[in-house]
Scaffold this motif. Structure first.
Motif, PDB file in Angstrom:
ATOM      1  N   ALA A 282     -13.890  -2.722  -8.024  1.00 17.04           N
ATOM      2  CA  ALA A 282     -14.732  -1.544  -7.873  1.00 17.04           C
ATOM      3  C   ALA A 282     -14.000  -0.510  -7.032  1.00 17.04           C
ATOM      4  CB  ALA A 282     -16.054  -1.934  -7.205  1.00 17.04           C
ATOM      5  N   PRO A 283     -14.493   0.713  -6.993  1.00 12.23           N
ATOM      6  CA  PRO A 283     -13.839   1.743  -6.176  1.00 12.23           C
ATOM      7  C   PRO A 283     -13.788   1.360  -4.705  1.00 12.23           C
ATOM      8  CG  PRO A 283     -15.456   2.725  -7.645  1.00 12.23           C
ATOM      9  CD  PRO A 283     -15.658   1.252  -7.719  1.00 12.23           C
ATOM     10  N   THR A 284     -12.784   1.865  -4.027  1.00 15.65           N
ATOM     11  CA  THR A 284     -12.635   1.653  -2.586  1.00 15.65           C
ATOM     12  C   THR A 284     -13.151   2.883  -1.855  1.00 15.65           C
ATOM     13  OG1 THR A 284     -10.621   0.396  -3.006  1.00 15.65           O
ATOM     14  CG2 THR A 284     -11.022   1.095  -0.739  1.00 15.65           C
ATOM     15  N   GLU A 285     -13.944   2.649  -0.824  1.00 20.49           N
ATOM     16  CA  GLU A 285     -14.390   3.743   0.028  1.00 20.49           C
ATOM     17  C   GLU A 285     -13.727   3.613   1.392  1.00 20.49           C
ATOM     18  OE1 GLU A 285     -18.566   4.848  -0.040  1.00 20.49           O
ATOM     19  OE2 GLU A 285     -18.873   3.477  -1.722  1.00 20.49           O
ATOM     20  N   GLY A 286     -13.504   4.762   2.031  1.00 15.81           N
ATOM     21  CA  GLY A 286     -12.880   4.740   3.349  1.00 15.81           C
ATOM     22  C   GLY A 286     -11.388   4.524   3.247  1.00 15.81           C
ATOM     23  N   CYS A 287     -10.834   3.789   4.220  1.00 19.62           N
ATOM     24  CA  CYS A 287      -9.390   3.546   4.264  1.00 19.62           C
ATOM     25  C   CYS A 287      -9.145   2.160   4.861  1.00 19.62           C
ATOM     26  CB  CYS A 287      -8.702   4.624   5.104  1.00 19.62           C
ATOM     27  SG  CYS A 287      -6.905   4.602   5.004  1.00 19.62           S
ATOM     28  N   PRO A 288      -9.334   1.107   4.046  1.00 19.93           N
ATOM     29  CA  PRO A 288      -9.196  -0.253   4.561  1.00 19.93           C
ATOM     30  C   PRO A 288      -7.742  -0.612   4.859  1.00 19.93           C
ATOM     31  CG  PRO A 288      -9.434  -0.311   2.193  1.00 19.93           C
ATOM     32  CD  PRO A 288      -9.614   1.131   2.596  1.00 19.93           C
ATOM     33  N   LYS A 289      -7.563  -1.620   5.688  1.00 14.63           N
ATOM     34  CA  LYS A 289      -6.212  -2.122   5.952  1.00 14.63           C
ATOM     35  C   LYS A 289      -5.748  -3.040   4.831  1.00 14.63           C
ATOM     36  CE  LYS A 289      -6.392  -1.758  10.986  1.00 14.63           C
ATOM     37  NZ  LYS A 289      -6.295  -2.481  12.281  1.00 14.63           N
ATOM     38  N   SER A 290      -6.684  -3.739   4.229  1.00 16.20           N
ATOM     39  CA  SER A 290      -6.358  -4.601   3.091  1.00 16.20           C
ATOM     40  C   SER A 290      -7.643  -4.876   2.318  1.00 16.20           C
ATOM     41  CB  SER A 290      -5.727  -5.919   3.555  1.00 16.20           C
ATOM     42  OG  SER A 290      -6.655  -6.656   4.332  1.00 16.20           O
ATOM     43  N   ARG A 291      -7.472  -5.306   1.056  1.00 10.36           N
ATOM     44  CA  ARG A 291      -8.633  -5.587   0.205  1.00 10.36           C
ATOM     45  C   ARG A 291      -8.150  -6.419  -0.971  1.00 10.36           C
ATOM     46  NH1 ARG A 291     -11.849  -2.094  -3.806  1.00 10.36           N
ATOM     47  NH2 ARG A 291     -14.020  -2.733  -3.555  1.00 10.36           N
ATOM     48  N   ASP A 292      -8.910  -7.454  -1.317  1.00  7.75           N
ATOM     49  CA  ASP A 292      -8.558  -8.306  -2.453  1.00  7.75           C
ATOM     50  C   ASP A 292      -9.850  -8.702  -3.139  1.00  7.75           C
ATOM     51  OD1 ASP A 292      -7.396  -9.893  -4.312  1.00  7.75           O
ATOM     52  OD2 ASP A 292      -6.547 -11.351  -2.915  1.00  7.75           O
ATOM     53  N   SER A 293     -10.213  -7.972  -4.197  1.00  5.00           N
ATOM     54  CA  SER A 293     -11.545  -8.117  -4.790  1.00  5.00           C
ATOM     55  C   SER A 293     -11.552  -8.864  -6.117  1.00  5.00           C
ATOM     56  CB  SER A 293     -12.168  -6.732  -4.976  1.00  5.00           C
ATOM     57  OG  SER A 293     -11.369  -5.938  -5.853  1.00  5.00           O
ATOM     58  N   CYS A 294     -10.385  -9.263  -6.631  1.00  3.45           N
ATOM     59  CA  CYS A 294     -10.318  -9.957  -7.923  1.00  3.45           C
ATOM     60  C   CYS A 294      -9.537 -11.256  -7.787  1.00  3.45           C
ATOM     61  CB  CYS A 294      -9.663  -9.066  -8.976  1.00  3.45           C
ATOM     62  SG  CYS A 294     -10.679  -7.680  -9.532  1.00  3.45           S
ATOM     63  N   PRO A 295      -9.824 -12.240  -8.637  1.00  4.81           N
ATOM     64  CA  PRO A 295      -9.117 -13.530  -8.540  1.00  4.81           C
ATOM     65  C   PRO A 295      -7.679 -13.473  -9.055  1.00  4.81           C
ATOM     66  CG  PRO A 295     -10.658 -13.544 -10.389  1.00  4.81           C
ATOM     67  CD  PRO A 295     -10.914 -12.280  -9.639  1.00  4.81           C
ATOM     68  N   GLN A 296      -7.340 -12.461  -9.820  1.00  2.80           N
ATOM     69  CA  GLN A 296      -5.974 -12.359 -10.343  1.00  2.80           C
ATOM     70  C   GLN A 296      -4.989 -12.097  -9.207  1.00  2.80           C
ATOM     71  OE1 GLN A 296      -8.607 -10.661 -11.567  1.00  2.80           O
ATOM     72  NE2 GLN A 296      -8.595 -10.627 -13.804  1.00  2.80           N
ATOM     73  N   PRO A 297      -3.703 -12.369  -9.430  1.00  2.00           N
ATOM     74  CA  PRO A 297      -2.687 -12.161  -8.390  1.00  2.00           C
ATOM     75  C   PRO A 297      -2.644 -10.710  -7.917  1.00  2.00           C
ATOM     76  CG  PRO A 297      -1.788 -13.462 -10.185  1.00  2.00           C
ATOM     77  CD  PRO A 297      -3.117 -12.965 -10.656  1.00  2.00           C
ATOM     78  N   GLY A 298      -2.304 -10.526  -6.644  1.00  5.63           N
ATOM     79  CA  GLY A 298      -2.128  -9.195  -6.092  1.00  5.63           C
ATOM     80  C   GLY A 298      -3.367  -8.695  -5.370  1.00  5.63           C
ATOM     81  N   THR A 299      -3.139  -7.894  -4.347  1.00  6.63           N
ATOM     82  CA  THR A 299      -4.236  -7.275  -3.616  1.00  6.63           C
ATOM     83  C   THR A 299      -4.561  -5.910  -4.222  1.00  6.63           C
ATOM     84  OG1 THR A 299      -2.651  -6.338  -2.032  1.00  6.63           O
ATOM     85  CG2 THR A 299      -3.650  -8.451  -1.470  1.00  6.63           C
ATOM     86  N   ASP A 300      -5.738  -5.426  -3.922  1.00  5.62           N
ATOM     87  CA  ASP A 300      -6.191  -4.171  -4.510  1.00  5.62           C
ATOM     88  C   ASP A 300      -5.233  -3.020  -4.188  1.00  5.62           C
ATOM     89  OD1 ASP A 300      -8.324  -5.747  -5.121  1.00  5.62           O
ATOM     90  OD2 ASP A 300      -9.830  -4.482  -4.175  1.00  5.62           O
TER      91      ASP A 300
END
Length: 336
Positions: A282-300
């Protein structure tokens, strides 16, 4: 040599099959109300917009229905595979330079308030930020490079002139058509950029898509309407924090070049159709330091220009996003 050509042709078959299946994709593709759980659409001032935009980045780009996207992706995959076959058989793969004549229109209100006015210096600063942004190439792990080194593609937005137009609210589709019909310059490869006040329709910007230029797309006056419209307060040094560093124009021009949002289709197969942008739910709001929202390899890839993060958090495109833009350019904008 024969094996390399055979491999490239196999790639063609695989890619075209994937394109045909991947776009059984998004129920939200047509801007309908059967959108993803995080995204609902309404019509305001005659424009479709996401309810998400009330609290975050306000992008008015609306995708066509899934059957249109299927044809678009099939064609793009076939073109990319043919190019791969050409290179595999000994063809040149020299660095490519794309010079884009850019016509800027500052559309200010005609009610005497001059609402939407931006100085020439401010408009030129936006073009400078565009050229910086389109010279980036960031790997999936967020490491920055340059387009010349990683994608062998250079984009040059060449400012042709600045025109000021007094008109009504471009949130009104009739006003938009009148303004564009009277002003648009250049061919398919010319970027016509309209800077104005979009607060009435609650958008930061919106864009047309490159494939809409084709007759089979069924878009009347497609070349006249072709272009990017941006809310004036999102330009560098604008007042609309945290979206006031010029990233909205960069983002919307990405759509104009054929890029989807990095969260397109969420974690579902196909994603945004770019292999080096990891899946994002889903879209990212703000300015996170990290995010990983899906089971596939790689971070958002929340740092990508095609997400919804704050301007300060956006820093680049990926090499394969550059390749995708080049493919769509060759198909839709690089010819008369």
């Amino acid at each position: 040599m024969q094996r390399r050509v055979a491999a490239a042709l196999s790639l063609l078959a695989a890619l075209t099959w994937l394109a045909a299946t991947a776009c059984a994709c998004s129920s939200r593709a047509g801007g309908r109300d059967d959108a993803a759980a995080w995204d609902r659409h309404i019509t305001l001032q005659g424009r479709r917009r996401s309810l998400l935009s009330f609290s975050g980045r306000r992008c008015g780009a609306v995708l066509p229905p899934a059957d249109v996207l299927q044809r678009v992706e099939f064609s793009a995959a076939a073109h990319a595979a043919k190019e791969a076959a050409r290179v595999a058989s000994g063809g040149s793969q020299a660095p490519r330079v794309f010079n884009i004549p850019t016509f800027v229109y500052n559309v200010v209100s005609n009610d005497g308030t001059e609402r939407g006015f931006v100085s020439d210096a401010g408009l030129k600063l936006q073009i400078a930020e565009m050229n910086k942004a389109y010279a980036t190439a960031v790997t999936p792990d967020g490491v920055e490079g340059t387009s010349a080194a990683r994608a062998k593609i250079t984009w040059n937005f060449s400012l042709q002139n600045i025109t000021r137009i007094k008109a009504g609210d471009m949130c009104d589709s009739a006003v938009e058509k009148t303004v564009k019909a009277a002003s648009r310059k250049g061919g398919r490869g010319a970027l016509n950029l309209y800077i104005t006040d979009l607060s009435a329709c609650g958008l930061l910007g919106y864009s047309t898509w490159p494939w809409e230029l084709e007759p089979k797309a069924g878009k009347p006056n497609a070349l006249i309407m072709d272009g990017v419209v941006i809310h004036f307060e999102t330009l560098p040094k604008g007042t609309y924090k945290p979206f006031n560093m010029g990233r909205t124009c960069i983002h919307e021009t990405g759509h104009w070049m054929g890029l989807y949002h990095v969260f397109q289709n969420g974690c579902s197969k196909g994603g945004d159709q770019v292999d080096d942008t990891p899946y994002q739910s889903a879209p990212t709001e703000g300015c996170p330091k990290s995010r990983d929202s899906c089971p596939q390899p790689g971070t958002d890839p929340f740092w990508n220009f095609m997400d919804y993060t704050d301007d300060k958090c956006m820093k680049g495109f990926t090499p394969l996003q550059h390749q995708r833009m080049a493919t769509f350019w060759a198909q839709h904008r690089g010819r008369r």
